[in-house]
Design a protein around this motif. Structure first.
Motif, mmCIF file in Angstrom:
data_model
loop_
_atom_site.group_PDB
_atom_site.id
_atom_site.type_symbol
_atom_site.label_atom_id
_atom_site.label_comp_id
_atom_site.label_asym_id
_atom_site.label_seq_id
_atom_site.Cartn_x
_atom_site.Cartn_y
_atom_site.Cartn_z
ATOM 1 N N LEU A 167 72.033 5.813 79.719
ATOM 2 C CA LEU A 167 72.146 7.229 79.396
ATOM 3 C C LEU A 167 72.489 8.088 80.605
ATOM 4 C CD1 LEU A 167 69.051 7.557 77.019
ATOM 5 C CD2 LEU A 167 71.459 7.213 76.393
ATOM 6 N N LYS A 168 72.307 7.551 81.832
ATOM 7 C CA LYS A 168 72.486 8.380 83.031
ATOM 8 C C LYS A 168 73.527 7.853 84.010
ATOM 9 C CE LYS A 168 67.704 10.097 83.022
ATOM 10 N NZ LYS A 168 66.446 10.205 83.832
ATOM 11 N N GLU A 169 73.807 6.585 84.001
ATOM 12 C CA GLU A 169 74.693 6.023 85.018
ATOM 13 C C GLU A 169 75.464 4.838 84.469
ATOM 14 O OE1 GLU A 169 72.446 4.198 88.218
ATOM 15 O OE2 GLU A 169 70.765 3.835 86.858
ATOM 16 N N SER A 170 76.464 4.401 85.234
ATOM 17 C CA SER A 170 77.258 3.240 84.838
ATOM 18 C C SER A 170 77.687 2.479 86.084
ATOM 19 C CB SER A 170 78.481 3.670 84.025
ATOM 20 O OG SER A 170 79.357 4.451 84.817
ATOM 21 N N LYS A 171 77.949 1.186 85.911
ATOM 22 C CA LYS A 171 78.412 0.329 86.998
ATOM 23 C C LYS A 171 79.586 -0.508 86.515
ATOM 24 C CE LYS A 171 75.158 1.156 90.164
ATOM 25 N NZ LYS A 171 75.445 1.663 91.537
ATOM 26 N N GLU A 172 80.555 -0.709 87.404
ATOM 27 C CA GLU A 172 81.678 -1.570 87.075
ATOM 28 C C GLU A 172 81.241 -3.036 87.135
ATOM 29 O OE1 GLU A 172 84.775 -0.741 89.819
ATOM 30 O OE2 GLU A 172 85.050 1.341 89.171
ATOM 31 N N SER A 173 81.997 -3.888 86.466
ATOM 32 C CA SER A 173 81.717 -5.320 86.554
ATOM 33 C C SER A 173 82.085 -5.829 87.941
ATOM 34 C CB SER A 173 82.507 -6.085 85.482
ATOM 35 O OG SER A 173 83.894 -5.940 85.695
ATOM 36 N N VAL A 209 79.624 -12.400 82.668
ATOM 37 C CA VAL A 209 80.131 -11.345 83.538
ATOM 38 C C VAL A 209 78.923 -10.658 84.157
ATOM 39 C CG1 VAL A 209 80.217 -9.643 81.658
ATOM 40 C CG2 VAL A 209 81.648 -9.323 83.680
ATOM 41 N N PHE A 210 79.074 -10.196 85.409
ATOM 42 C CA PHE A 210 77.942 -9.636 86.147
ATOM 43 C C PHE A 210 78.209 -8.190 86.550
ATOM 44 C CE2 PHE A 210 77.678 -14.179 86.603
ATOM 45 C CZ PHE A 210 76.327 -14.446 86.456
ATOM 46 N N PHE A 211 77.122 -7.432 86.613
ATOM 47 C CA PHE A 211 77.173 -6.027 86.990
ATOM 48 C C PHE A 211 76.086 -5.754 88.019
ATOM 49 C CE2 PHE A 211 78.432 -6.534 82.592
ATOM 50 C CZ PHE A 211 79.600 -5.785 82.484
ATOM 51 N N GLU A 212 76.262 -4.719 88.817
ATOM 52 C CA GLU A 212 75.171 -4.260 89.669
ATOM 53 C C GLU A 212 74.063 -3.703 88.785
ATOM 54 O OE1 GLU A 212 76.215 -1.682 92.873
ATOM 55 O OE2 GLU A 212 78.139 -2.669 93.180
ATOM 56 N N ARG A 213 72.820 -3.908 89.232
ATOM 57 C CA ARG A 213 71.678 -3.454 88.449
ATOM 58 C C ARG A 213 71.664 -1.937 88.302
ATOM 59 N NH1 ARG A 213 66.709 -6.068 88.485
ATOM 60 N NH2 ARG A 213 65.894 -4.056 87.809
ATOM 61 N N LEU A 214 71.287 -1.482 87.100
ATOM 62 C CA LEU A 214 71.031 -0.069 86.864
ATOM 63 C C LEU A 214 69.539 0.208 87.029
ATOM 64 C CD1 LEU A 214 73.198 0.533 83.640
ATOM 65 C CD2 LEU A 214 73.850 0.922 86.025
ATOM 66 N N SER A 215 69.201 1.454 87.300
ATOM 67 C CA SER A 215 67.785 1.798 87.470
ATOM 68 C C SER A 215 67.020 1.640 86.159
ATOM 69 C CB SER A 215 67.661 3.232 87.994
ATOM 70 O OG SER A 215 68.310 4.148 87.118
ATOM 71 N N ASP A 216 67.695 1.875 85.028
ATOM 72 C CA ASP A 216 67.086 1.700 83.713
ATOM 73 C C ASP A 216 67.928 0.705 82.929
ATOM 74 O OD1 ASP A 216 65.852 1.838 81.261
ATOM 75 O OD2 ASP A 216 66.700 3.798 80.727
ATOM 76 N N MET A 217 67.377 -0.493 82.740
ATOM 77 C CA MET A 217 68.120 -1.531 82.036
ATOM 78 C C MET A 217 67.799 -1.569 80.545
ATOM 79 S SD MET A 217 70.170 -3.030 84.115
ATOM 80 C CE MET A 217 70.563 -4.466 83.126
ATOM 81 N N GLU A 218 66.741 -0.894 80.133
ATOM 82 C CA GLU A 218 66.312 -0.971 78.741
ATOM 83 C C GLU A 218 67.318 -0.326 77.794
ATOM 84 O OE1 GLU A 218 63.775 -2.650 77.662
ATOM 85 O OE2 GLU A 218 63.057 -3.208 79.648
ATOM 86 N N THR A 219 68.048 0.686 78.254
ATOM 87 C CA THR A 219 69.028 1.366 77.399
ATOM 88 C C THR A 219 70.459 1.025 77.758
ATOM 89 O OG1 THR A 219 69.023 3.321 78.844
ATOM 90 C CG2 THR A 219 67.441 3.304 77.024
ATOM 91 N N ALA A 220 70.635 -0.005 78.607
ATOM 92 C CA ALA A 220 71.974 -0.345 79.098
ATOM 93 C C ALA A 220 72.779 -1.101 78.037
ATOM 94 C CB ALA A 220 71.873 -1.166 80.367
ATOM 95 N N GLU A 221 74.087 -0.889 78.053
ATOM 96 C CA GLU A 221 75.003 -1.580 77.147
ATOM 97 C C GLU A 221 76.297 -1.895 77.896
ATOM 98 O OE1 GLU A 221 75.766 0.602 73.634
ATOM 99 O OE2 GLU A 221 73.726 0.333 72.799
ATOM 100 N N VAL A 222 76.937 -2.981 77.477
ATOM 101 C CA VAL A 222 78.252 -3.343 78.021
ATOM 102 C C VAL A 222 79.311 -2.661 77.163
ATOM 103 C CG1 VAL A 222 79.848 -5.224 78.514
ATOM 104 C CG2 VAL A 222 77.397 -5.548 78.865
ATOM 105 N N LYS A 223 80.219 -1.938 77.846
ATOM 106 C CA LYS A 223 81.249 -1.191 77.127
ATOM 107 C C LYS A 223 82.571 -1.317 77.850
ATOM 108 C CE LYS A 223 78.041 2.406 75.475
ATOM 109 N NZ LYS A 223 77.780 3.876 75.461
ATOM 110 N N PHE A 224 83.647 -0.904 77.168
ATOM 111 C CA PHE A 224 84.927 -0.755 77.824
ATOM 112 C C PHE A 224 84.951 0.574 78.559
ATOM 113 C CE2 PHE A 224 86.132 -3.830 74.522
ATOM 114 C CZ PHE A 224 86.833 -4.750 75.290
#
Length: 248
Positions: free
Chosen positions: A120-126, A232-247
């Motif tokens: 909900l707050k941030e995103s990371k590239e693969s 596929v791997f991503f850098e960790r987000l501070s909140d992983m509970e609401t994280a989703e993989v998207k385009f």
């Protein structure tokens, strides 16, 4: 006084004979990063789907395990275990197993940099496959403790041999004191092992070497109605509970 000295020396020798040096830790470990090993050392998140530029993604995200303070300490202490390696790995990177489907009637080009991990707050590239870590080094705390113990055993053995020698000189014989001979032989074996530091002394640093299985290709052409899949791997987000993989 002499019987007392003899009894004390016997107890000292017996105590050392009952204690042995512990084996050294291996200075490195090879760990395969695969879908199965990640699942075994992570919490599996829910599966979700997203649409992209003519493509569909279905992803299962692997979340970090929730460990108590004691278990987290033990994982960081025993750096030569597989679970400890993955705990360190999961501190920095998050894994997802994805299926990329091309529902169209035309071939489609897919690249992993089209994917992001977003909450909900941030995103990371693969992370590109070639940028994934091949190894990491950590302080071997368990090995350091073993080194202290082994050094203490060798020091105690030396003191006991000296005490046995002084006793024999003062008594001018060692008849009836058979434990001395056995102890000296045992001490010789300890000394021989100590001459090869790798035999009983652990390296202060531990190296973990990583290999990867079934990575999602960095770039691929997906035929009409076809699918590519992999990790596929991503850098960790501070909140992983609401994280989703998207385009992106």
């Amino acid at each position: 006084m002499k019987p007392f000295l003899k009894a004390a020396l016997s107890l000292l020798l017996a105590g050392v004979l009952l204690c042995h040096c512990v084996s050294a830790d291996r200075p490195f470990r090879q760990v395969q990063v695969s879908r199965d090993t990640i699942a075994q050392n992570s919490s599996v998140g829910y599966r979700h789907r997203a649409m992209g530029p003519g493509l569909q993604v279905e992803a299962t995200l692997y979340l970090p395990r929730k460990l108590g303070m004691l278990q987290r300490f033990l994982e960081s202490f025993a750096v030569d275990s597989e679970s400890s390696a993955f705990e360190h790995f999961n501190d920095n990177l998050s894994a997802a197993y994805v299926h990329i489907h091309n529902p169209s009637s035309q071939p489609a080009i897919f690249r992993t940099n089209m994917l992001i991990l977003e909450n909900l707050k941030e995103s990371k590239e693969s992370v590109a496959p070639e940028a994934l870590p091949g190894l990491f080094e950590r302080t071997n705390w368990k090995g350091a403790v073993k080194n202290v113990y082994n050094a203490s055993m060798i020091t105690l053995a030396t003191i006991a041999v000296i005490a046995a020698t002084i006793y024999c000189i003062q008594e001018n014989h060692c008849d009836g004191f058979d434990v001395v001979e056995g102890f000296v032989n045992d001490t010789g074996r300890v000394a021989a092992a100590a001459s090869k530091s790798e035999a009983i002394f652990s390296s202060i640093t531990h190296r973990t070497e990583l290999s990867y299985d079934r990575l999602l290709p960095a770039e691929s052409t997906i035929p009409p109605g076809g699918t590519v899949e992999g990790l596929v791997f991503f850098e960790r987000l501070s909140d992983m509970e609401t994280a989703e993989v998207k385009f992106r």
